[in-house]
Design a protein around this motif. Structure first.
Motif, PDB file in Angstrom:
ATOM      1  N   THR A  23       0.832  -1.205   0.000  1.00 19.17           N
ATOM      2  CA  THR A  23       0.000   0.000   0.000  1.00 19.17           C
ATOM      3  C   THR A  23       0.863   1.250   0.000  1.00 19.17           C
ATOM      4  O   THR A  23       0.626   2.201  -0.763  1.00 19.17           O
ATOM      5  CB  THR A  23      -0.923  -0.002   1.225  1.00 19.17           C
ATOM      6  N   ARG A  24       1.873   1.269   0.856  1.00 21.11           N
ATOM      7  CA  ARG A  24       2.740   2.444   0.951  1.00 21.11           C
ATOM      8  C   ARG A  24       3.510   2.673  -0.342  1.00 21.11           C
ATOM      9  O   ARG A  24       3.629   3.812  -0.816  1.00 21.11           O
ATOM     10  CB  ARG A  24       3.711   2.260   2.112  1.00 21.11           C
ATOM     11  N   MET A  25       4.049   1.607  -0.942  1.00 23.85           N
ATOM     12  CA  MET A  25       4.822   1.756  -2.173  1.00 23.85           C
ATOM     13  C   MET A  25       3.935   2.195  -3.337  1.00 23.85           C
ATOM     14  O   MET A  25       4.381   2.938  -4.214  1.00 23.85           O
ATOM     15  CB  MET A  25       5.536   0.453  -2.505  1.00 23.85           C
ATOM     16  N   LEU A  26       2.685   1.743  -3.365  1.00 24.52           N
ATOM     17  CA  LEU A  26       1.778   2.165  -4.424  1.00 24.52           C
ATOM     18  C   LEU A  26       1.413   3.634  -4.282  1.00 24.52           C
ATOM     19  O   LEU A  26       1.249   4.346  -5.283  1.00 24.52           O
ATOM     20  CB  LEU A  26       0.505   1.310  -4.403  1.00 24.52           C
ATOM     21  N   ALA A  27       1.279   4.107  -3.049  1.00 29.04           N
ATOM     22  CA  ALA A  27       0.863   5.492  -2.826  1.00 29.04           C
ATOM     23  C   ALA A  27       2.028   6.471  -2.794  1.00 29.04           C
ATOM     24  O   ALA A  27       1.842   7.678  -2.960  1.00 29.04           O
ATOM     25  CB  ALA A  27       0.094   5.583  -1.504  1.00 29.04           C
ATOM     26  N   LYS A  28       3.227   5.989  -2.587  1.00 33.37           N
ATOM     27  CA  LYS A  28       4.399   6.862  -2.422  1.00 33.37           C
ATOM     28  C   LYS A  28       4.776   7.544  -3.734  1.00 33.37           C
ATOM     29  O   LYS A  28       4.732   6.944  -4.807  1.00 33.37           O
ATOM     30  CB  LYS A  28       5.575   6.028  -1.911  1.00 33.37           C
ATOM     31  N   HIS A  29       5.197   8.780  -3.623  1.00 36.91           N
ATOM     32  CA  HIS A  29       5.719   9.491  -4.792  1.00 36.91           C
ATOM     33  C   HIS A  29       7.150   9.032  -5.046  1.00 36.91           C
ATOM     34  O   HIS A  29       7.964   8.925  -4.121  1.00 36.91           O
ATOM     35  CB  HIS A  29       5.668  10.990  -4.548  1.00 36.91           C
ATOM     36  N   ALA A  30       7.470   8.779  -6.305  1.00 35.25           N
ATOM     37  CA  ALA A  30       8.772   8.217  -6.661  1.00 35.25           C
ATOM     38  C   ALA A  30       9.920   9.096  -6.185  1.00 35.25           C
ATOM     39  O   ALA A  30      10.989   8.588  -5.824  1.00 35.25           O
ATOM     40  CB  ALA A  30       8.856   8.008  -8.171  1.00 35.25           C
ATOM     41  N   ALA A  31       9.723  10.400  -6.157  1.00 39.80           N
ATOM     42  CA  ALA A  31      10.795  11.302  -5.733  1.00 39.80           C
ATOM     43  C   ALA A  31      11.228  11.028  -4.297  1.00 39.80           C
ATOM     44  O   ALA A  31      12.374  11.315  -3.925  1.00 39.80           O
ATOM     45  CB  ALA A  31      10.346  12.752  -5.871  1.00 39.80           C
ATOM     46  N   ASP A  32      10.338  10.469  -3.501  1.00 36.77           N
ATOM     47  CA  ASP A  32      10.665  10.188  -2.098  1.00 36.77           C
ATOM     48  C   ASP A  32      11.483   8.912  -1.934  1.00 36.77           C
ATOM     49  O   ASP A  32      11.799   8.520  -0.811  1.00 36.77           O
ATOM     50  CB  ASP A  32       9.377  10.105  -1.271  1.00 36.77           C
ATOM     51  N   LEU A  33      11.800   8.250  -3.040  1.00 36.21           N
ATOM     52  CA  LEU A  33      12.674   7.075  -3.020  1.00 36.21           C
ATOM     53  C   LEU A  33      14.042   7.391  -3.623  1.00 36.21           C
ATOM     54  O   LEU A  33      14.843   6.489  -3.860  1.00 36.21           O
ATOM     55  CB  LEU A  33      12.031   5.920  -3.794  1.00 36.21           C
ATOM     56  N   ALA A  34      14.309   8.682  -3.838  1.00 33.39           N
ATOM     57  CA  ALA A  34      15.520   9.078  -4.558  1.00 33.39           C
ATOM     58  C   ALA A  34      16.795   8.695  -3.837  1.00 33.39           C
ATOM     59  O   ALA A  34      17.849   8.565  -4.474  1.00 33.39           O
ATOM     60  CB  ALA A  34      15.496  10.587  -4.816  1.00 33.39           C
ATOM     61  N   ASP A  35      16.742   8.527  -2.509  1.00 29.48           N
ATOM     62  CA  ASP A  35      17.966   8.182  -1.771  1.00 29.48           C
ATOM     63  C   ASP A  35      18.040   6.705  -1.411  1.00 29.48           C
ATOM     64  O   ASP A  35      18.887   6.302  -0.620  1.00 29.48           O
ATOM     65  CB  ASP A  35      18.062   9.023  -0.496  1.00 29.48           C
ATOM     66  N   THR A  36      17.177   5.882  -1.997  1.00 28.95           N
ATOM     67  CA  THR A  36      17.167   4.450  -1.711  1.00 28.95           C
ATOM     68  C   THR A  36      17.932   3.699  -2.799  1.00 28.95           C
ATOM     69  O   THR A  36      18.487   4.299  -3.723  1.00 28.95           O
ATOM     70  CB  THR A  36      15.733   3.904  -1.623  1.00 28.95           C
ATOM     71  N   ASP A  37      17.912   2.357  -2.720  1.00 29.35           N
ATOM     72  CA  ASP A  37      18.674   1.547  -3.677  1.00 29.35           C
ATOM     73  C   ASP A  37      17.852   1.080  -4.872  1.00 29.35           C
ATOM     74  O   ASP A  37      18.271   0.173  -5.590  1.00 29.35           O
ATOM     75  CB  ASP A  37      19.290   0.336  -2.969  1.00 29.35           C
ATOM     76  N   VAL A  38      16.688   1.688  -5.122  1.00 31.06           N
ATOM     77  CA  VAL A  38      15.838   1.198  -6.213  1.00 31.06           C
ATOM     78  C   VAL A  38      16.556   1.311  -7.550  1.00 31.06           C
ATOM     79  O   VAL A  38      17.288   2.270  -7.818  1.00 31.06           O
ATOM     80  CB  VAL A  38      14.486   1.949  -6.285  1.00 31.06           C
ATOM     81  N   SER A  39      16.317   0.320  -8.405  1.00 32.27           N
ATOM     82  CA  SER A  39      16.883   0.319  -9.750  1.00 32.27           C
ATOM     83  C   SER A  39      16.201   1.398 -10.597  1.00 32.27           C
ATOM     84  O   SER A  39      15.062   1.782 -10.324  1.00 32.27           O
ATOM     85  CB  SER A  39      16.685  -1.050 -10.396  1.00 32.27           C
ATOM     86  N   PRO A  40      16.876   1.880 -11.634  1.00 29.99           N
ATOM     87  CA  PRO A  40      16.273   2.914 -12.482  1.00 29.99           C
ATOM     88  C   PRO A  40      14.929   2.509 -13.078  1.00 29.99           C
ATOM     89  O   PRO A  40      14.028   3.346 -13.208  1.00 29.99           O
ATOM     90  CB  PRO A  40      17.327   3.115 -13.581  1.00 29.99           C
ATOM     91  N   ASN A  41      14.772   1.246 -13.438  1.00 31.44           N
ATOM     92  CA  ASN A  41      13.497   0.817 -14.019  1.00 31.44           C
ATOM     93  C   ASN A  41      12.359   0.937 -13.021  1.00 31.44           C
ATOM     94  O   ASN A  41      11.218   1.272 -13.375  1.00 31.44           O
ATOM     95  CB  ASN A  41      13.602  -0.624 -14.530  1.00 31.44           C
ATOM     96  N   VAL A  42      12.655   0.687 -11.743  1.00 30.54           N
ATOM     97  CA  VAL A  42      11.630   0.818 -10.695  1.00 30.54           C
ATOM     98  C   VAL A  42      11.303   2.286 -10.466  1.00 30.54           C
ATOM     99  O   VAL A  42      10.128   2.672 -10.361  1.00 30.54           O
ATOM    100  CB  VAL A  42      12.101   0.147  -9.390  1.00 30.54           C
ATOM    101  N   ALA A  43      12.334   3.131 -10.378  1.00 33.73           N
ATOM    102  CA  ALA A  43      12.110   4.558 -10.182  1.00 33.73           C
ATOM    103  C   ALA A  43      11.271   5.138 -11.325  1.00 33.73           C
ATOM    104  O   ALA A  43      10.331   5.909 -11.090  1.00 33.73           O
ATOM    105  CB  ALA A  43      13.448   5.280 -10.078  1.00 33.73           C
ATOM    106  N   ASP A  44      11.588   4.732 -12.553  1.00 29.84           N
ATOM    107  CA  ASP A  44      10.837   5.242 -13.711  1.00 29.84           C
ATOM    108  C   ASP A  44       9.390   4.743 -13.676  1.00 29.84           C
ATOM    109  O   ASP A  44       8.457   5.497 -13.994  1.00 29.84           O
ATOM    110  CB  ASP A  44      11.509   4.804 -15.009  1.00 29.84           C
ATOM    111  N   GLY A  45       9.209   3.475 -13.313  1.00 31.98           N
ATOM    112  CA  GLY A  45       7.855   2.931 -13.262  1.00 31.98           C
ATOM    113  C   GLY A  45       6.991   3.616 -12.222  1.00 31.98           C
ATOM    114  O   GLY A  45       5.830   3.969 -12.478  1.00 31.98           O
ATOM    115  N   LEU A  46       7.546   3.841 -11.042  1.00 35.38           N
ATOM    116  CA  LEU A  46       6.790   4.499  -9.984  1.00 35.38           C
ATOM    117  C   LEU A  46       6.540   5.970 -10.303  1.00 35.38           C
ATOM    118  O   LEU A  46       5.508   6.534  -9.927  1.00 35.38           O
ATOM    119  CB  LEU A  46       7.535   4.360  -8.656  1.00 35.38           C
ATOM    120  N   ALA A  47       7.466   6.618 -11.006  1.00 37.84           N
ATOM    121  CA  ALA A  47       7.277   8.021 -11.380  1.00 37.84           C
ATOM    122  C   ALA A  47       6.086   8.193 -12.314  1.00 37.84           C
ATOM    123  O   ALA A  47       5.426   9.243 -12.316  1.00 37.84           O
ATOM    124  CB  ALA A  47       8.543   8.565 -12.025  1.00 37.84           C
TER     125      ALA A  47
END
Length: 460
Positions: A159-183
């Motif tokens: 639930t949190r990951m679906l609702a979270k804005h991708a910019a708020d994961l900018a300092d985590t280890d997410v892969s670029p494909n995940v960051a782009d998908g969530l954005a």
């Protein structure tokens, strides 16, 4: 204790397998331990099952890393038991085989429409945003309204990951494909449905509070869903976590609607049982039935149904383990039949030299503390059994190579500890270039190429 060093094969390099290997190394010094992992990198659930915005939990990886770094444990990643090597082949080459393969599949929800496009297992989604190498690179995030089913921390994470804005994961280890998908995620509303009441939800207090601490996300709770009956009052009195959860939920329920100005909303619904998913070519709605609490923590059907328009549903109702070829498996409990870690054959007798630990042993319950105590129980029996065999009939005379030579004969290239260190450095370098501690590499071929390059450098 033993006339010669024992040889142990551990299947699964997640927390359960590593804790067990560490305990064996401490209690039976000199044991030659080979740790097999089907993925190109170790650490299992804490690498591929923890949300990227939970770095404090991911620190467990550091602890597991320290257990293996500098130890005599041999790591064989990118080797799948049941495909590359069989259980029978391991039993021929080791004094004991310990299975710690975890639980990776979503529990099945048997309701009409569950197989419609847009109905997803939470485990697959978690694997995607955690950079698992065996899931598709892109996730279909097209829904504006989403339902999440479940009342545990995985449901909260999803639930949190679906609702979270991708910019708020900018300092985590997410892969670029995940960051782009969530954005690009167009979601506006997430509905979490729990069958039972708030006093029986398995949310940790910290994770529940985190749901309401997100930027530009409002959490909405219906006052009727958190009405305090006798059971709720008892649970709140007996358990601090549930008392804190009720206070958190009450705060959200009492918030002035005029203050809810966020662009994304999360609705928490209790006493709602999924009945069916509706749609023709994809999910268009979820139908739930209201439950009536009986004052003892149980609910009875009310016959009152509600339809909530959604375009996607995520099922977070539990995990199941997979069978391992060559070993018995209980299809009802989705575990390997065992007696305190001793694997049981079809006739109920212990299968000599074969053991289980972790979720494949006890089911997907308990956190890291439970995994440690569970591993200790299994290892205690394992060493006691091998001690008896050594004192009576003796142990088999296995070669130091274990299964290594067999893998070489089959041209199967493991990623060893040096290979993992190379992957670790590569991910750290990617992170440093982006101002982060790490950027996770998610493509299997890239992971294995980096891991194999370490072996090539040693040979060269």
């Amino acid at each position: 204790m033993f006339p010669r060093p024992l040889r142990l094969a551990v299947i699964g390099a997640g927390p359960a397998g590593i804790y067990a290997a560490d305990i064996v190394a401490a209690q039976a010094p000199g044991t030659q331990i080979d740790l097999f992992e089907k993925l190109p990198a170790p650490f299992g659930l804490v690498r591929y099952g923890v949300s990227p915005d939970h770095p404090r939990i991911k620190k467990i990886v550091e602890s597991l890393h320290e257990m293996l770094d500098g130890s005599d444990v041999r790591l064989f990643c990118n080797v799948e038991i049941g495909r590359d090597l069989s259980i029978a082949e391991l039993r021929e080459r080791y004094d004991a085989v310990l299975v710690a393969t975890g639980a990776n599949d979503d529990a099945r929800l048997e309701i009409p429409g569950v197989d419609l496009p847009g109905s997803f297992g939470a485990a697959d989604f978690v694997s995607w945003y955690d950079g698992h190498p065996d899931v598709p690179e892109h996730w279909p995030l097209h829904a504006e309204s989403i339902a999440v089913l479940g009342a545990g921390n995985v449901a909260l994470d999803v639930t949190r990951m679906l609702a979270k804005h991708a910019a708020d994961l900018a300092d985590t280890d997410v892969s670029p494909n995940v960051a782009d998908g969530l954005a690009a995620n167009p979601v506006r509303t997430v509905h979490l449905f729990a069958r039972r009441g708030p006093a029986d939800a398995r949310f940790s207090a910290m994770e529940l509070r985190e749901l309401g601490q997100q930027r530009d996300v409002d959490v909405i709770v219906d006052r009727a869903d958190i009405a305090v009956d006798e059971h709720t009052a008892r649970m709140a009195k007996q358990f601090g976590q549930r008392r804190i959860n009720l206070a958190t939920l009450t705060g959200w329920a009492e918030r002035d609607p005029a203050e809810r100005t966020a662009s994304r909303r999360v609705h928490l619904h209790f006493y709602e049982t999924p009945v069916r998913l509706e749609g023709d070519t994809g999910v268009t709605a979820i139908v739930t039935e209201r439950g009536i609490p009986n004052g003892y923590g149980q609910v009875t059907p009310s016959g009152q149904f509600r339809s909530t328009p959604v375009q996607a549903v995520y099922r977070a109702i539990g995990y199941n383990s997979r069978p391992l070829p060559g070993l018995p498996f209980d299809e009802a409990s989705h575990t390997i039949p065992n007696d305190e870690g001793r694997v049981l054959a079809a006739d109920g007798a212990p299968l000599p030299g074969v053991y289980a630990t972790g979720w494949v042993k006890r089911g997907p319950v308990g956190l890291i503390g439970s995994t440690k105590s569970d591993a200790l129980q299994t290892v205690t029996h394992l060493l006691a059994d091998l001690g008896e065999r050594s004192a009576t009939s003796g142990l088999g005379q296995h070669t130091p190579e274990g299964a290594g030579n067999l893998l070489a004969e089959r041209n199967i290239r493991p990623v060893d500890w040096a290979g993992w260190l190379a992957i670790d450095r590569a991910e750290s370098d990617l992170g440093a270039a982006d101002g982060r501690a790490r950027v996770k590499i998610h493509r299997r071929q890239e992971l294995t190429d980096i891991g194999w390059s370490a072996a090539a450098e040693r040979i060269g």
